[in-house]
Design an enzyme around this catalytic site. Structure first.
Site, PDB file in Angstrom:
ATOM      1  N   ASP A  38       0.817  -1.228   0.000  1.00  0.00           N
ATOM      2  CA  ASP A  38       0.000   0.000   0.000  1.00  0.00           C
ATOM      3  C   ASP A  38       0.845   1.270   0.000  1.00  0.00           C
ATOM      4  O   ASP A  38       0.316   2.377   0.096  1.00  0.00           O
ATOM      5  CB  ASP A  38      -0.958   0.001   1.198  1.00  0.00           C
ATOM      6  CG  ASP A  38      -0.207   0.013   2.526  1.00  0.00           C
ATOM      7  OD1 ASP A  38       1.042  -0.042   2.507  1.00  0.00           O
ATOM      8  OD2 ASP A  38      -0.858   0.100   3.578  1.00  0.00           O
ATOM      9  N   GLN A  98      11.549  27.604   4.315  1.00  0.00           N
ATOM     10  CA  GLN A  98      10.235  28.047   4.826  1.00  0.00           C
ATOM     11  C   GLN A  98      10.412  28.256   6.334  1.00  0.00           C
ATOM     12  O   GLN A  98       9.957  27.452   7.161  1.00  0.00           O
ATOM     13  CB  GLN A  98       9.155  27.003   4.514  1.00  0.00           C
ATOM     14  CG  GLN A  98       7.740  27.423   4.923  1.00  0.00           C
ATOM     15  CD  GLN A  98       7.168  28.542   4.043  1.00  0.00           C
ATOM     16  OE1 GLN A  98       7.481  28.639   2.871  1.00  0.00           O
ATOM     17  NE2 GLN A  98       6.340  29.404   4.630  1.00  0.00           N
ATOM     18  N   HIS A 130      19.892  26.583   5.976  1.00  0.00           N
ATOM     19  CA  HIS A 130      19.665  27.874   5.293  1.00  0.00           C
ATOM     20  C   HIS A 130      19.864  29.049   6.251  1.00  0.00           C
ATOM     21  O   HIS A 130      20.565  30.009   5.923  1.00  0.00           O
ATOM     22  CB  HIS A 130      18.276  27.884   4.665  1.00  0.00           C
ATOM     23  CG  HIS A 130      17.957  29.168   3.979  1.00  0.00           C
ATOM     24  ND1 HIS A 130      18.714  29.664   2.948  1.00  0.00           N
ATOM     25  CD2 HIS A 130      16.975  30.080   4.202  1.00  0.00           C
ATOM     26  CE1 HIS A 130      18.205  30.822   2.549  1.00  0.00           C
ATOM     27  NE2 HIS A 130      17.160  31.087   3.296  1.00  0.00           N
ATOM     28  N   LYS A 191      19.190  41.177  -3.840  1.00  0.00           N
ATOM     29  CA  LYS A 191      18.256  40.337  -4.610  1.00  0.00           C
ATOM     30  C   LYS A 191      16.838  40.520  -4.085  1.00  0.00           C
ATOM     31  O   LYS A 191      16.639  40.617  -2.878  1.00  0.00           O
ATOM     32  CB  LYS A 191      18.685  38.864  -4.442  1.00  0.00           C
ATOM     33  CG  LYS A 191      17.767  37.856  -5.071  1.00  0.00           C
ATOM     34  CD  LYS A 191      18.302  36.439  -4.949  1.00  0.00           C
ATOM     35  CE  LYS A 191      17.773  35.725  -3.734  1.00  0.00           C
ATOM     36  NZ  LYS A 191      18.152  34.312  -3.663  1.00  0.00           N
ATOM     37  N   ASP A 218      27.164  30.629  -1.810  1.00  0.00           N
ATOM     38  CA  ASP A 218      25.764  30.579  -1.387  1.00  0.00           C
ATOM     39  C   ASP A 218      25.500  29.201  -0.776  1.00  0.00           C
ATOM     40  O   ASP A 218      26.312  28.283  -0.940  1.00  0.00           O
ATOM     41  CB  ASP A 218      24.828  30.824  -2.585  1.00  0.00           C
ATOM     42  CG  ASP A 218      23.464  31.382  -2.146  1.00  0.00           C
ATOM     43  OD1 ASP A 218      23.231  31.549  -0.937  1.00  0.00           O
ATOM     44  OD2 ASP A 218      22.625  31.659  -3.036  1.00  0.00           O
ATOM     45  N   SER A 222      19.276  26.038  -6.621  1.00  0.00           N
ATOM     46  CA  SER A 222      18.073  25.254  -6.897  1.00  0.00           C
ATOM     47  C   SER A 222      17.779  25.336  -8.398  1.00  0.00           C
ATOM     48  O   SER A 222      18.202  24.481  -9.173  1.00  0.00           O
ATOM     49  CB  SER A 222      16.924  25.788  -6.040  1.00  0.00           C
ATOM     50  OG  SER A 222      15.775  25.031  -6.250  1.00  0.00           O
TER      51      SER A 222
HETATM   52  C1  R5P Z   1      17.876  31.723  -0.932  1.00  0.00           C
HETATM   53  O1  R5P Z   1      17.799  32.593  -0.066  1.00  0.00           O
HETATM   54  C2  R5P Z   1      18.994  30.733  -1.002  1.00  0.00           C
HETATM   55  O2  R5P Z   1      20.088  31.123  -0.210  1.00  0.00           O
HETATM   56  C3  R5P Z   1      19.448  30.513  -2.434  1.00  0.00           C
HETATM   57  O3  R5P Z   1      20.023  31.704  -2.927  1.00  0.00           O
HETATM   58  C4  R5P Z   1      18.300  30.096  -3.317  1.00  0.00           C
HETATM   59  O4  R5P Z   1      17.590  29.040  -2.755  1.00  0.00           O
HETATM   60  C5  R5P Z   1      18.766  29.718  -4.700  1.00  0.00           C
HETATM   61  O5  R5P Z   1      17.655  29.382  -5.490  1.00  0.00           O
HETATM   62  P1  R5P Z   1      17.705  29.443  -7.062  1.00  0.00           P
HETATM   63  O6  R5P Z   1      18.912  28.666  -7.504  1.00  0.00           O
HETATM   64  O7  R5P Z   1      16.423  28.808  -7.499  1.00  0.00           O
HETATM   65  O8  R5P Z   1      17.779  30.886  -7.447  1.00  0.00           O
END
Ligand code: R5P
Length: 296
Positions: A38, A98, A130, A191, A218, A222
């Protein structure tokens, strides 16, 4: 007290656990895992953990919910088995972005993750969460492992005309730490991220990067949007080579192409997530082992 290493079932966690075990000469006990018809997960620790210190390595890779839940099941199996101390190492902590309510009605996801982990583990080591402040939800015994200086040393990142750049103010401390190691200047860009679409814009800024080699630092790549925008600005201002140093390379979709097109020469990441082409990885196991040794 005898120590035993228990990796989660994904390849990333196994690789890092093996690396830690080589450094600290610890026995590795691999859990037995299966999925019921399941869809429910089954896990069993096939080793005697009674009165031992169990060190679980679980990176919260995709699917993140499954990885997280596996750490919960392993934690409970250790409690049942009578482990005297349970430590959780999380090379990549998912849901950490988050960390507040951005739009009304949202949860603080990292808070509930930390509060759940704290019910099962006495100590928590996370590779570059983060925001370090999120560890407060776990309480005493949570440690952030910052990897940048270690990675730069392993990679031999040196240049006489180098500067470090953070793509946003949130990563400024990361840039400062790395610049102290590289004995160079550091700066940041401004940013803005749209709360609904997630799209980013970078504000123009005077930067002294002409003819310099730049290391952008950084925590996460993502979609690659943040670093690609930073790199395009740096190129416009005359940067020579651009290297990127991140803890966690998620690399969604066309991220690698986007980064290459923006003028980036090399991307370095810790091995906290599944490996992708075009990235040079640094094994983070020996650094985690150092932290574990200084704690014991
Ligand atoms: C955001 O505050 C993180 O420190 C990264 O800068 C962020 O997650 C990068 O995401 P992406 O590659 O989608 O711009």
């Amino acid at each position: 007290m005898e120590r035993i290493l228990i990796p989660g079932t994904n390849g990333v966690s196994k690789e890092i656990a093996d690396s830690i075990s080589r450094e600290l000469l610890l026995k590795v006990c691999k859990p037995i895992y299966k999925v019921f018809p399941d869809g429910e997960s089954y896990i069993r620790i096939p080793c005697d953990v009674k009165n031992k210190e169990a060190i679980v390595v679980q990176s919260f890779i995709q699917p993140q919910d499954k990885s997280f839940f596996e750490a919960i099941l392993i934690g409970d199996a250790l409690r049942e088995g009578g482990a005297s101390n349970s430590i959780l190492i999380v090379p990549y902590m998912a849901y950490a972005r988050q960390d507040k309510v951005f739009l009304e009605g949202e949860p603080i996801s990292i808070r509930v993750i930390m509060e759940t982990l704290r019910m099962l583990y006495k100590r928590l080591f996370v590779v570059e969460i983060h925001k370090e402040e999120s560890l407060k939800y776990f309480g005493e015994g949570a440690v952030n492992i910052s990897p940048y200086t270690y990675m730069a040393r392993q990679l031999g990142l040196e240049s006489s005309n180098v500067a470090v750049l953070s793509p946003d103010i949130g990563a400024l401390n990361r840039a400062k730490t790395l610049s102290q190691f590289l004995k160079c200047s550091y700066d940041y860009l401004v940013k803005r991220r749209d709360k609904i679409t997630g799209g980013i814009t970078m504000e123009p800024k005077e930067l002294d990067v002409n003819n310099k080699d730049i290391v952008i630092v950084d925590d996460i790549i993502s979609t690659g949007g943040t670093i690609a925008s930073a790199s395009s600005i740096l190129k416009k201002y005359g940067a020579r080579h651009i290297h990127v140093l991140v803890a966690h390379a998620i690399m969604l979709g066309e991220a690698i192409d986007k980064l290459r097109k923006s003028g980036i020469d090399e991307i370095y990441a810790a091995n906290t997530l599944p490996k992708k082409d075009g990235i040079k990885y640094v094994d983070i196991g020996p650094l985690i082992a150092d932290y574990l040794s200084s704690y014991s």
